[in-house]
Motif scaffolding. Structure first.
Motif, PDB file in Angstrom:
ATOM      1  N   GLU A 147      -2.781   7.598   6.765  1.00  0.00           N
ATOM      2  CA  GLU A 147      -3.325   7.402   5.420  1.00  0.00           C
ATOM      3  C   GLU A 147      -2.209   7.110   4.420  1.00  0.00           C
ATOM      4  N   LEU A 148      -1.084   7.793   4.540  1.00  0.00           N
ATOM      5  CA  LEU A 148       0.044   7.559   3.644  1.00  0.00           C
ATOM      6  C   LEU A 148       0.487   6.102   3.706  1.00  0.00           C
TER       7      LEU A 148
ATOM      8  N   ASN B  52       1.167   7.121  -6.491  1.00  0.00           N
ATOM      9  CA  ASN B  52      -0.052   7.824  -6.887  1.00  0.00           C
ATOM     10  C   ASN B  52      -0.057   9.278  -6.434  1.00  0.00           C
ATOM     11  N   LEU B  53       0.405   9.532  -5.221  1.00  0.00           N
ATOM     12  CA  LEU B  53       0.437  10.906  -4.723  1.00  0.00           C
ATOM     13  C   LEU B  53       1.433  11.765  -5.492  1.00  0.00           C
TER      14      LEU B  53
ATOM     15  N   MET C 228       0.813  -1.195   0.000  1.00  0.00           N
ATOM     16  CA  MET C 228       0.000   0.000   0.000  1.00  0.00           C
ATOM     17  C   MET C 228       0.856   1.258   0.000  1.00  0.00           C
TER      18      MET C 228
ATOM     19  N   MET D 189      -7.703   7.384  -4.563  1.00  0.00           N
ATOM     20  CA  MET D 189      -6.378   7.586  -3.983  1.00  0.00           C
ATOM     21  C   MET D 189      -6.510   8.136  -2.564  1.00  0.00           C
ATOM     22  N   VAL D 190      -5.382   8.256  -1.907  1.00  0.00           N
ATOM     23  CA  VAL D 190      -5.345   8.787  -0.545  1.00  0.00           C
ATOM     24  C   VAL D 190      -5.991  10.175  -0.536  1.00  0.00           C
TER      25      VAL D 190
ATOM     26  N   GLU E  19       2.383   2.062  -3.436  1.00  0.00           N
ATOM     27  CA  GLU E  19       1.356   2.536  -4.377  1.00  0.00           C
ATOM     28  C   GLU E  19       0.903   3.947  -4.018  1.00  0.00           C
ATOM     29  N   ASN E  20       0.730   4.202  -2.728  1.00  0.00           N
ATOM     30  CA  ASN E  20       0.313   5.538  -2.292  1.00  0.00           C
ATOM     31  C   ASN E  20       1.362   6.585  -2.657  1.00  0.00           C
TER      32      ASN E  20
ATOM     33  N   TYR F 108      -3.486   3.513   3.855  1.00  0.00           N
ATOM     34  CA  TYR F 108      -4.660   3.661   2.998  1.00  0.00           C
ATOM     35  C   TYR F 108      -4.667   2.609   1.901  1.00  0.00           C
ATOM     36  N   ASP F 109      -5.802   1.948   1.764  1.00  0.00           N
ATOM     37  CA  ASP F 109      -5.975   0.930   0.730  1.00  0.00           C
ATOM     38  C   ASP F 109      -7.202   1.292  -0.089  1.00  0.00           C
TER      39      ASP F 109
END
Length: 143
Positions: free
Chosen positions: A59-60, A8-9, A1, A71-72, A4-5, A63-64
């Motif tokens: 969350e970073l 994506n961020l 996770m 996204m987050v 990916e976070n 978060y899933d």
């Protein structure tokens, strides 16, 4: 996770790996390894990344969004899911939302609407406080 976070961020904020690395004082390779999951940032860098992306550390890291495809969310913003409107207009506010906003059985909510932006629910007490503040500010301007 986490990996990916981070990826994506970074994409959401339109940063390159080099830009993130420069802001954190690490190498571009370190950022690349974090995003592939080869390594993970230490707590100091997690704090810096959370600040950079304006998200909570929890969350970073945790978060899933696989179930929702989202996204987050930014700090203080929440997506609680979808509710179904009953035949009499009733909805069930998700438990997580009730917990975060301290809602309990018997609380009265004000329903606000904006045709361009949608519907908002506000606790009656909070709305009354806001209205009193506005009224007081208007009186002070008139004095």
């Amino acid at each position: 996770m986490l990996s990916e976070n981070l990826y994506n961020l970074r994409k959401l904020h339109k940063f390159s790996q080099e830009q993130v690395a420069d802001r954190l004082g690490v190498s571009r390779q370190a950022v690349a390894k974090w995003e592939t999951g080869e390594t993970a940032p230490d707590i100091h860098n997690c704090v810096a990344l959370a600040q950079l992306y304006d998200v909570s550390i929890d969350e970073l890291v945790n978060y899933d969004g696989t179930g929702s495809g989202m996204m987050v969310p930014p700090r203080g913003k929440h997506l609680f899911g979808v509710v179904t409107l009953g035949d009499k207009g009733q909805i069930v506010i998700p438990q997580r939302a009730r917990k975060i906003f301290h809602l309990k059985t018997g609380d009265r909510l004000v329903v606000l609407g904006d045709e361009a932006q949608g519907i908002a629910l506000v606790k009656e007490d909070d709305m009354l406080c806001l209205m009193n503040e506005v009224r007081q500010a208007q009186q002070e301007q008139g004095d």
